[in-house]
Design an enzyme around this catalytic site. Structure first.
Site, PDB file in Angstrom:
ATOM      1  N   TYR A   1       0.813  -1.217   0.000  1.00 49.64           N
ATOM      2  CA  TYR A   1       0.000   0.000   0.000  1.00 49.64           C
ATOM      3  C   TYR A   1       0.845   1.264   0.000  1.00 49.64           C
ATOM      4  CZ  TYR A   1      -4.279  -2.631   0.231  1.00 49.64           C
ATOM      5  OH  TYR A   1      -5.315  -3.470  -0.097  1.00 49.64           O
TER       6      TYR A   1
ATOM      7  N   GLN B   1     -15.754   3.878  -5.793  1.00 55.35           N
ATOM      8  CA  GLN B   1     -15.155   2.628  -5.333  1.00 55.35           C
ATOM      9  C   GLN B   1     -13.637   2.753  -5.253  1.00 55.35           C
ATOM     10  OE1 GLN B   1     -17.114  -0.961  -7.315  1.00 55.35           O
ATOM     11  NE2 GLN B   1     -17.823   0.707  -8.641  1.00 55.35           N
ATOM     12  N   ASN B   2     -13.098   3.865  -5.740  1.00 55.34           N
ATOM     13  CA  ASN B   2     -11.651   4.048  -5.818  1.00 55.34           C
ATOM     14  C   ASN B   2     -11.079   4.538  -4.499  1.00 55.34           C
ATOM     15  OD1 ASN B   2     -11.972   3.390  -8.523  1.00 55.34           O
ATOM     16  ND2 ASN B   2     -12.121   5.535  -9.166  1.00 55.34           N
TER      17      ASN B   2
ATOM     18  N   HIS C   1     -14.673   2.324  -0.284  1.00 56.55           N
ATOM     19  CA  HIS C   1     -13.620   1.385   0.105  1.00 56.55           C
ATOM     20  C   HIS C   1     -12.441   2.058   0.789  1.00 56.55           C
ATOM     21  CE1 HIS C   1     -15.437  -1.044  -3.433  1.00 56.55           C
ATOM     22  NE2 HIS C   1     -16.050  -1.321  -2.299  1.00 56.55           N
TER      23      HIS C   1
ATOM     24  N   THR D   1     -16.990   1.581 -14.332  1.00 59.08           N
ATOM     25  CA  THR D   1     -17.123   0.391 -13.498  1.00 59.08           C
ATOM     26  C   THR D   1     -17.972  -0.639 -14.213  1.00 59.08           C
ATOM     27  OG1 THR D   1     -17.957  -0.502 -11.398  1.00 59.08           O
ATOM     28  CG2 THR D   1     -19.036   1.481 -12.244  1.00 59.08           C
TER      29      THR D   1
END
Length: 229
Positions: free
Chosen positions: A53, A86-87, A104, A171
């Site tokens: 990450y 969603q990013n 998310h 998406t």
């Protein structure tokens, strides 16, 4: 002022140079999802997860908002715009969008390992194991992993119910529970879908399909919406 609710996915950020979540071989940046994006992975090998990450965060900080991100920000001049993404990048915010709900999480923040709603901004790209929360526990990326609840879903469904215009951008509508948000949009709501591969969605009687990459299709959609009386 009408409300526009916009659901965005990896396709809008891909044109800023950020790889989509999962490649055709099922891997994310050459890693198995189970090894870098689950609570079990964090318990099993926290060093690998943290390194993974940190590299993703570095890529996000180096990326720039593209024409699609910037076009969506222009809608705020005429509409109440609510973006549900969603990013985990912050490109919508850097483009000027004010109301962005991250389903998310967002990679530029960290969270407590034992209290998920205790979050902190990250200075730079690196999160270290010496960075601790208020409870003295290590900080982890502020990202919803597979197997974890999506805490913002309830708020997202409320936004969808209020949409006068609803848009899906970049998406495939295959990742749940986010894909299920389309079911909460009122039947009479005007719908837009912008993607090179337009996914199926309910409410097709009021749907405008724009089969283009986000950087081309989103400005087209925005011009249409700004021209509405």
């Amino acid at each position: 002022m009408e409300t526009i609710v916009i659901l965005t996915g990896a396709g809008i950020s891909a044109e800023s140079g950020l790889k989509t979540f999962r490649d055709s071989d099922g891997l994310w940046e050459n890693h198995r999802i189970e090894d870098v994006a689950t609570p079990e992975a964090w318990l099993r090998n926290p060093e690998l997860v943290q390194e993974f990450y940190n590299e993703r965060r570095k890529s996000v900080l180096e990326a720039q908002p593209n024409e699609a991100h910037k076009a969506l920000a222009r809608l705020q001049d005429k509409y109440n715009v609510q973006i549900i993404t969603q990013n985990i990048d912050d490109l919508h915010e850097r483009a000027g969008s004010k109301n962005v709900l991250h389903l998310h999480g967002v990679i530029t923040r960290s969270q407590s390992d034992i209290e998920s709603n205790l979050t902190y901004p990250i200075s730079g790209w690196e999160l270290r194991f010496t960075d601790l929360c208020a409870h003295g526990k290590p900080l982890r990326p502020h990202v919803v992993w597979f197997g974890e609840a999506v805490p913002n879903m309830t708020f997202a469904t409320r936004l969808c119910r209020k949409a006068n215009v609803f848009a899906v951008i970049g998406t495939s509508l295959q990742v749940y529970p986010a894909a299920g948000l389309t079911e909460y949009v009122p039947k009479e709501t005007i719908r837009y879908v912008v993607d090179v591969n337009v996914p199926s969605m309910s409410g097709s009687d009021h749907m405008r399909k724009i089969e283009q990459p986000a950087t081309i299709g989103v400005p087209m959609m925005v011009e249409e919406l700004l021209a509405r009386k």
